[in-house]
Design a protein around this motif. Structure first.
Motif, PDB file in Angstrom:
ATOM      1  N   ASP A  24       0.849  -1.193   0.000  1.00 15.36           N
ATOM      2  CA  ASP A  24       0.000   0.000   0.000  1.00 15.36           C
ATOM      3  C   ASP A  24       0.882   1.240   0.000  1.00 15.36           C
ATOM      4  O   ASP A  24       1.263   1.748   1.054  1.00 15.36           O
ATOM      5  N   ALA A  25       1.209   1.730  -1.185  1.00 15.54           N
ATOM      6  CA  ALA A  25       2.141   2.857  -1.324  1.00 15.54           C
ATOM      7  C   ALA A  25       1.695   4.083  -0.550  1.00 15.54           C
ATOM      8  O   ALA A  25       2.523   4.881  -0.118  1.00 15.54           O
ATOM      9  N   ARG A  26       0.400   4.239  -0.349  1.00 11.22           N
ATOM     10  CA  ARG A  26      -0.081   5.418   0.384  1.00 11.22           C
ATOM     11  C   ARG A  26       0.431   5.450   1.818  1.00 11.22           C
ATOM     12  O   ARG A  26       0.446   6.499   2.438  1.00 11.22           O
ATOM     13  N   THR A  27       0.879   4.296   2.356  1.00 16.35           N
ATOM     14  CA  THR A  27       1.381   4.261   3.728  1.00 16.35           C
ATOM     15  C   THR A  27       2.801   4.797   3.848  1.00 16.35           C
ATOM     16  O   THR A  27       3.235   5.114   4.943  1.00 16.35           O
ATOM     17  N   PHE A  28       3.530   4.899   2.742  1.00 16.53           N
ATOM     18  CA  PHE A  28       4.922   5.320   2.839  1.00 16.53           C
ATOM     19  C   PHE A  28       5.386   6.321   1.788  1.00 16.53           C
ATOM     20  O   PHE A  28       6.256   7.140   2.049  1.00 16.53           O
ATOM     21  N   ALA A  29       4.848   6.276   0.585  1.00 13.86           N
ATOM     22  CA  ALA A  29       5.426   7.022  -0.539  1.00 13.86           C
ATOM     23  C   ALA A  29       5.404   8.534  -0.342  1.00 13.86           C
ATOM     24  O   ALA A  29       6.319   9.232  -0.785  1.00 13.86           O
ATOM     25  N   LEU A  30       4.382   9.056   0.304  1.00 14.82           N
ATOM     26  CA  LEU A  30       4.323  10.503   0.496  1.00 14.82           C
ATOM     27  C   LEU A  30       5.394  10.998   1.465  1.00 14.82           C
ATOM     28  O   LEU A  30       5.635  12.202   1.554  1.00 14.82           O
TER      29      LEU A  30
END
Length: 148
Positions: A24-30
């Motif tokens: 779940d990229a939203r958990t880390f990418a930002l």
């Protein structure tokens, strides 16, 4: 097509812990400074989804929509379906090692500017490598799912 490979080791973390973050990229990418936005697009399948990414590469905002498919095992493959690049594909892979979780990110891209490819590809490859490294650092910075 230029290819980028980046790897990190998460000492003392299980592959399942790392996978819970990676999938779940939203958990880390930002948390990566160059990532401007990630928007998950509507999907009807948990193992198959799409997301829109906007990132800063070479001083410009670059946007793409990627189709993502999980599996088999702890891997997530993605392919650009729309966006600023001619082509973008990649794969996240999480593996258990004796020292902890090993996370790798592979990317391949095509700018779509054939005549300038010999000049531009090395510059963009460097930028995509920095992108991959920043994403791996962002994953590594996440707290374990169980709070330890």
């Amino acid at each position: 097509m230029p290819e980028i490979h980046a790897v990190t080791q998460l000492a003392g973390r299980s592959a399942d812990e790392a996978w819970a973050i990676v999938k779940d990229a939203r958990t880390f990418a930002l948390d990566a400074d160059h990532v401007v936005a990630i928007r998950e697009l509507p999907s009807t399948n948990e193992r198959h989804r799409s997301s829109e990414w906007t990132v800063l590469l070479n001083g410009s905002e670059v946007t793409w929509v990627q189709d993502e498919a999980a599996g088999p095992g702890l891997q997530l493959r993605f392919t650009q379906t729309a966006g600023d690049l001619e082509e973008l594909t990649g794969e996240w892979r999480v593996e258990q090692t004796p020292a902890g979780a090993r996370i790798s990110l592979a990317l391949a891209f095509e700018l779509g500017i054939d005549g300038l490819a010999p000049l531009l590809d090395p510059i963009w490859a460097q930028s995509f490598h920095a992108h991959a490294d920043a994403l791996l650092r962002a994953v590594a910075a996440q707290a374990p799912a169980d709070g330890k």
